[in-house]
Design a protein around this motif. Structure first.
Motif, PDB file in Angstrom:
ATOM      1  N   THR A 149       0.994 -10.330 -10.861  1.00 32.96           N
ATOM      2  CA  THR A 149      -0.071  -9.338 -11.053  1.00 32.96           C
ATOM      3  C   THR A 149      -0.172  -8.404  -9.852  1.00 32.96           C
ATOM      4  O   THR A 149      -0.203  -7.180 -10.020  1.00 32.96           O
ATOM      5  CB  THR A 149      -1.421 -10.060 -11.263  1.00 32.96           C
ATOM      6  OG1 THR A 149      -1.247 -11.051 -12.268  1.00 32.96           O
ATOM      7  CG2 THR A 149      -2.488  -9.088 -11.699  1.00 32.96           C
ATOM      8  N   ASP A 150      -0.230  -8.990  -8.664  1.00 29.53           N
ATOM      9  CA  ASP A 150      -0.386  -8.160  -7.458  1.00 29.53           C
ATOM     10  C   ASP A 150       0.753  -7.160  -7.327  1.00 29.53           C
ATOM     11  O   ASP A 150       0.537  -5.973  -7.042  1.00 29.53           O
ATOM     12  CB  ASP A 150      -0.412  -9.050  -6.209  1.00 29.53           C
ATOM     13  CG  ASP A 150      -1.655  -9.902  -6.159  1.00 29.53           C
ATOM     14  OD1 ASP A 150      -2.486  -9.750  -7.072  1.00 29.53           O
ATOM     15  OD2 ASP A 150      -1.788 -10.714  -5.233  1.00 29.53           O
ATOM     16  N   GLU A 151       1.955  -7.654  -7.531  1.00 25.44           N
ATOM     17  CA  GLU A 151       3.129  -6.798  -7.376  1.00 25.44           C
ATOM     18  C   GLU A 151       3.077  -5.621  -8.349  1.00 25.44           C
ATOM     19  O   GLU A 151       3.336  -4.464  -7.974  1.00 25.44           O
ATOM     20  CB  GLU A 151       4.378  -7.659  -7.648  1.00 25.44           C
ATOM     21  CG  GLU A 151       5.678  -6.928  -7.474  1.00 25.44           C
ATOM     22  CD  GLU A 151       6.847  -7.793  -7.946  1.00 25.44           C
ATOM     23  OE1 GLU A 151       7.931  -7.250  -8.093  1.00 25.44           O
ATOM     24  OE2 GLU A 151       6.652  -9.016  -8.182  1.00 25.44           O
ATOM     25  N   ILE A 152       2.690  -5.902  -9.587  1.00 27.70           N
ATOM     26  CA  ILE A 152       2.666  -4.846 -10.602  1.00 27.70           C
ATOM     27  C   ILE A 152       1.551  -3.843 -10.317  1.00 27.70           C
ATOM     28  O   ILE A 152       1.747  -2.631 -10.430  1.00 27.70           O
ATOM     29  CB  ILE A 152       2.535  -5.469 -12.009  1.00 27.70           C
ATOM     30  CG1 ILE A 152       3.847  -6.178 -12.360  1.00 27.70           C
ATOM     31  CG2 ILE A 152       2.187  -4.436 -13.048  1.00 27.70           C
ATOM     32  CD1 ILE A 152       3.815  -6.968 -13.637  1.00 27.70           C
ATOM     33  N   VAL A 153       0.401  -4.342  -9.891  1.00 31.21           N
ATOM     34  CA  VAL A 153      -0.713  -3.429  -9.556  1.00 31.21           C
ATOM     35  C   VAL A 153      -0.303  -2.510  -8.412  1.00 31.21           C
ATOM     36  O   VAL A 153      -0.553  -1.302  -8.443  1.00 31.21           O
ATOM     37  CB  VAL A 153      -1.974  -4.247  -9.196  1.00 31.21           C
ATOM     38  CG1 VAL A 153      -3.022  -3.375  -8.523  1.00 31.21           C
ATOM     39  CG2 VAL A 153      -2.554  -4.887 -10.447  1.00 31.21           C
ATOM     40  N   GLN A 154       0.343  -3.073  -7.410  1.00 33.84           N
ATOM     41  CA  GLN A 154       0.747  -2.254  -6.263  1.00 33.84           C
ATOM     42  C   GLN A 154       1.792  -1.217  -6.659  1.00 33.84           C
ATOM     43  O   GLN A 154       1.739  -0.065  -6.227  1.00 33.84           O
ATOM     44  CB  GLN A 154       1.294  -3.149  -5.157  1.00 33.84           C
ATOM     45  CG  GLN A 154       0.186  -3.901  -4.428  1.00 33.84           C
ATOM     46  CD  GLN A 154       0.714  -4.775  -3.313  1.00 33.84           C
ATOM     47  OE1 GLN A 154       1.816  -4.564  -2.835  1.00 33.84           O
ATOM     48  NE2 GLN A 154      -0.068  -5.753  -2.913  1.00 33.84           N
ATOM     49  N   LEU A 155       2.725  -1.632  -7.486  1.00 33.71           N
ATOM     50  CA  LEU A 155       3.755  -0.682  -7.912  1.00 33.71           C
ATOM     51  C   LEU A 155       3.124   0.464  -8.706  1.00 33.71           C
ATOM     52  O   LEU A 155       3.490   1.635  -8.530  1.00 33.71           O
ATOM     53  CB  LEU A 155       4.797  -1.406  -8.784  1.00 33.71           C
ATOM     54  CG  LEU A 155       5.825  -2.249  -8.031  1.00 33.71           C
ATOM     55  CD1 LEU A 155       6.651  -3.078  -8.998  1.00 33.71           C
ATOM     56  CD2 LEU A 155       6.740  -1.363  -7.201  1.00 33.71           C
ATOM     57  N   ARG A 156       2.178   0.140  -9.559  1.00 36.22           N
ATOM     58  CA  ARG A 156       1.519   1.193 -10.354  1.00 36.22           C
ATOM     59  C   ARG A 156       0.751   2.152  -9.448  1.00 36.22           C
ATOM     60  O   ARG A 156       0.758   3.363  -9.654  1.00 36.22           O
ATOM     61  CB  ARG A 156       0.568   0.553 -11.368  1.00 36.22           C
ATOM     62  CG  ARG A 156       1.314  -0.020 -12.559  1.00 36.22           C
ATOM     63  CD  ARG A 156       0.375  -0.537 -13.618  1.00 36.22           C
ATOM     64  NE  ARG A 156       1.118  -1.059 -14.747  1.00 36.22           N
ATOM     65  CZ  ARG A 156       0.818  -2.176 -15.396  1.00 36.22           C
ATOM     66  NH1 ARG A 156      -0.225  -2.889 -15.037  1.00 36.22           N
ATOM     67  NH2 ARG A 156       1.545  -2.572 -16.418  1.00 36.22           N
ATOM     68  N   ALA A 157       0.069   1.597  -8.440  1.00 34.36           N
ATOM     69  CA  ALA A 157      -0.706   2.440  -7.534  1.00 34.36           C
ATOM     70  C   ALA A 157       0.211   3.371  -6.744  1.00 34.36           C
ATOM     71  O   ALA A 157      -0.063   4.571  -6.605  1.00 34.36           O
ATOM     72  CB  ALA A 157      -1.505   1.559  -6.583  1.00 34.36           C
ATOM     73  N   LYS A 158       1.312   2.822  -6.253  1.00 30.21           N
ATOM     74  CA  LYS A 158       2.263   3.649  -5.493  1.00 30.21           C
ATOM     75  C   LYS A 158       2.820   4.759  -6.376  1.00 30.21           C
ATOM     76  O   LYS A 158       2.936   5.913  -5.959  1.00 30.21           O
ATOM     77  CB  LYS A 158       3.432   2.781  -5.001  1.00 30.21           C
ATOM     78  CG  LYS A 158       3.111   1.866  -3.852  1.00 30.21           C
ATOM     79  CD  LYS A 158       4.401   1.127  -3.477  1.00 30.21           C
ATOM     80  CE  LYS A 158       4.124  -0.058  -2.607  1.00 30.21           C
ATOM     81  NZ  LYS A 158       5.338  -0.853  -2.374  1.00 30.21           N
ATOM     82  N   LEU A 159       3.161   4.387  -7.583  1.00 25.04           N
ATOM     83  CA  LEU A 159       3.755   5.345  -8.504  1.00 25.04           C
ATOM     84  C   LEU A 159       2.770   6.460  -8.815  1.00 25.04           C
ATOM     85  O   LEU A 159       3.125   7.650  -8.817  1.00 25.04           O
ATOM     86  CB  LEU A 159       4.160   4.594  -9.783  1.00 25.04           C
ATOM     87  CG  LEU A 159       5.104   5.307 -10.727  1.00 25.04           C
ATOM     88  CD1 LEU A 159       6.397   5.682 -10.034  1.00 25.04           C
ATOM     89  CD2 LEU A 159       5.414   4.401 -11.923  1.00 25.04           C
ATOM     90  N   LYS A 160       1.545   6.083  -9.033  1.00 27.88           N
ATOM     91  CA  LYS A 160       0.534   7.075  -9.374  1.00 27.88           C
ATOM     92  C   LYS A 160       0.338   8.049  -8.217  1.00 27.88           C
ATOM     93  O   LYS A 160       0.270   9.273  -8.411  1.00 27.88           O
ATOM     94  CB  LYS A 160      -0.779   6.356  -9.692  1.00 27.88           C
ATOM     95  CG  LYS A 160      -1.844   7.273 -10.233  1.00 27.88           C
ATOM     96  CD  LYS A 160      -3.074   6.493 -10.617  1.00 27.88           C
ATOM     97  CE  LYS A 160      -4.166   7.437 -11.127  1.00 27.88           C
ATOM     98  NZ  LYS A 160      -5.418   6.740 -11.369  1.00 27.88           N
ATOM     99  N   SER A 161       0.263   7.523  -7.006  1.00 27.15           N
ATOM    100  CA  SER A 161       0.029   8.398  -5.861  1.00 27.15           C
ATOM    101  C   SER A 161       1.183   9.360  -5.645  1.00 27.15           C
ATOM    102  O   SER A 161       0.982  10.538  -5.373  1.00 27.15           O
ATOM    103  CB  SER A 161      -0.213   7.558  -4.609  1.00 27.15           C
ATOM    104  OG  SER A 161       0.983   6.947  -4.200  1.00 27.15           O
ATOM    105  N   LYS A 162       2.385   8.854  -5.815  1.00 31.44           N
ATOM    106  CA  LYS A 162       3.543   9.724  -5.603  1.00 31.44           C
ATOM    107  C   LYS A 162       3.632  10.793  -6.690  1.00 31.44           C
ATOM    108  O   LYS A 162       4.019  11.931  -6.421  1.00 31.44           O
ATOM    109  CB  LYS A 162       4.819   8.889  -5.541  1.00 31.44           C
ATOM    110  CG  LYS A 162       4.890   8.063  -4.251  1.00 31.44           C
ATOM    111  CD  LYS A 162       6.231   7.500  -3.989  1.00 31.44           C
ATOM    112  CE  LYS A 162       6.199   6.561  -2.775  1.00 31.44           C
ATOM    113  NZ  LYS A 162       5.822   7.250  -1.528  1.00 31.44           N
ATOM    114  N   ARG A 163       3.268  10.448  -7.880  1.00 29.85           N
ATOM    115  CA  ARG A 163       3.293  11.440  -8.961  1.00 29.85           C
ATOM    116  C   ARG A 163       2.253  12.531  -8.723  1.00 29.85           C
ATOM    117  O   ARG A 163       2.478  13.696  -9.011  1.00 29.85           O
ATOM    118  CB  ARG A 163       3.039  10.752 -10.292  1.00 29.85           C
ATOM    119  CG  ARG A 163       4.296  10.079 -10.807  1.00 29.85           C
ATOM    120  CD  ARG A 163       4.130   9.631 -12.232  1.00 29.85           C
ATOM    121  NE  ARG A 163       5.406   9.205 -12.771  1.00 29.85           N
ATOM    122  CZ  ARG A 163       5.580   8.156 -13.543  1.00 29.85           C
ATOM    123  NH1 ARG A 163       4.547   7.417 -13.890  1.00 29.85           N
ATOM    124  NH2 ARG A 163       6.764   7.846 -13.994  1.00 29.85           N
TER     125      ARG A 163
END
Lengths: 161, 260
Positions: free
Chosen positions: B161-175
């Motif tokens: 869960t943590d890994e996926i949440v972090q990846l989504r957050a990073k992706l969103k910020s970069k987009r």
């Protein structure tokens, strides 16, 4: 001057003959009776029961000292712990009574050997100051074919009178 | 030199463009920390970080979970499925099974897996890795166990869960940074456009990499893995340990075969 008494020559010869006869008769090492498991043939000239199948599954009996003196559950437990610590995979364990009422325990372990999975089965009987150890080994699939006949043969085990 | 993508703007905006590019670069090269939200000036609030994992949620190797009777096995797998309901949990069942004809067993297992909506991931002479829908995990495990003599079984649950949440957050910020940079190109001059493009290229690469990692992580929790080995072949596990009981040290396959 001190004189050391010497043994007469005939006495030395008698002693040598007695020692030779004792060795030939296997004195000092218990002898066992064990029926040949189905599918196995016996090595007649080996010391103690030794059998083999056409595809190389082997069975042999040997003797160890029961030292420190302990009972069957102790040795069965110690054996299992030791081999599991070495990385052998405990595949099965059962304790039984032979036809003569002697208690024994068999533990089967799986291990990698020469690129194959092998089974090493150790069966222990406590015979006073001695332990009788029946060891059987072979590639897993070949061992599985004869495991039932081995278990049946173990029921015939007894120290020779 | 690459031509600008859009007509240039006046030089008066150069300072603000450079500042935004600088912020973008900073965002691009900064590795976000676990549970840390991106800067509020650039990004919207990231999803709240999940609470620390409890001991029970850590990766577990559960040998007993699928050992024993079928009822206990079904309960263990149901528990794993329940955990997936509110957390992103990767479930992996590992089974060492001895079969007489591995090729036939392999074919039957692959067919069964396909029939329940799964697919093979790895097929070799000695190993078979399957991806199966979580709902079908119990039936596939039973099928594998029934195909031969089971030597070893483990069921492992890894909370991602943590890994996926972090990846989504990073992706969103970069987009979002990427979208802002794209907007700047309308008013940029040649030099600024080139700098913005370079930054955007870097960001696009990072977005693609993050998206790939997210896809892998998401896929790993959407289906269970069943790792079947037809051979107990962990040579490195055989070690030489000394027993205080001398005769036990003689218990060895090489010694037995040598003395025979």
């Amino acid at each position: 001057m001190i004189t050391v008494p010497r043994w007469p020559a005939w006495a030395l010869e008698v002693l040598a003959l007695v020692a030779l006869a004792a060795t030939a008769l296997g004195c000092g090492a218990p002898v066992y009776n064990l029926d040949a498991p189905q599918g196995f043939v016996r090595y007649e000239k080996k010391k103690g029961p030794a059998f083999i199948t056409p595809d190389g599954v082997r069975l042999r009996a040997r003797t160890e000292r029961n030292y420190p003196k302990a009972d069957l559950p102790f040795w069965a437990d110690a054996m299992e712990r030791h081999l599991v610590a070495r990385g052998y995979l405990l595949h099965g364990k059962r304790c039984f009574k032979t036809a003569k009422g002697l208690e024994g325990c068999t533990a089967e372990f799986v291990l990698p050997h020469a690129g194959e999975d092998w089974v090493l089965a150790e069966t222990v009987f406590v015979l006073g100051d001695d332990l009788a150890v029946l060891e059987a080994a072979g590639p897993f699939d070949r061992y599985q074919k004869v495991s039932a006949s081995l278990a049946k043969a173990y029921l015939s085990f007894e120290p020779a009178p | 030199m690459m031509p600008p993508l859009l007509p240039c703007a006046g030089p008066g905006r150069l300072g603000s463009i450079a500042a935004l590019v600088g912020v973008a670069l900073l965002g691009a090269v900064t590795v976000p920390r676990a549970n840390a939200a991106p800067p509020a000036s650039v990004l919207p609030a990231a999803p709240p970080a999940p609470p620390p994992k409890a001991a029970g949620e850590r990766p577990t190797g559960d040998q007993s979970a699928i050992d024993g009777d079928p009822k206990a096995r079904a309960e263990a797998i149901a528990k794993a499925r329940a955990a997936v309901g509110d957390r992103d949990v990767q479930v992996t069942a590992s089974i060492v099974v001895k079969v007489i004809h591995p090729a036939e067993a392999r074919k039957v297992l692959i067919d069964h897996t396909k029939s329940v909506g799964g697919w093979p991931l790895l097929v070799t002479n000695q190993e078979l890795h399957l991806a199966v829908p979580l709902a079908a995990l119990a039936t596939v495990v039973d099928q594998v166990a029934g195909s031969g003599i089971v030597l070893q079984k483990t069921l492992q649950r890894v909370d991602r869960t943590d890994e996926i949440v972090q990846l989504r957050a990073k992706l969103k910020s970069k987009r979002e940074i990427l979208a802002r940079l794209r907007g700047l190109l309308d008013d940029a001059d040649t030099n600024s456009t080139l700098r913005v493009e370079a930054t955007m290229n870097q960001l696009v690469g990072e977005v693609e990499q993050l998206q790939g990692e997210l896809n892998v992580a998401t896929a790993s929790v959407q289906s269970a893995r069943v790792m079947v080995a037809f051979q107990y072949h962990q040579r490195q596990r055989i070690s030489y340990v000394n027993s205080p009981f001398q005769w036990l040290n003689k218990l060895d396959i090489d010694r037995f075969l040598g003395d025979f």
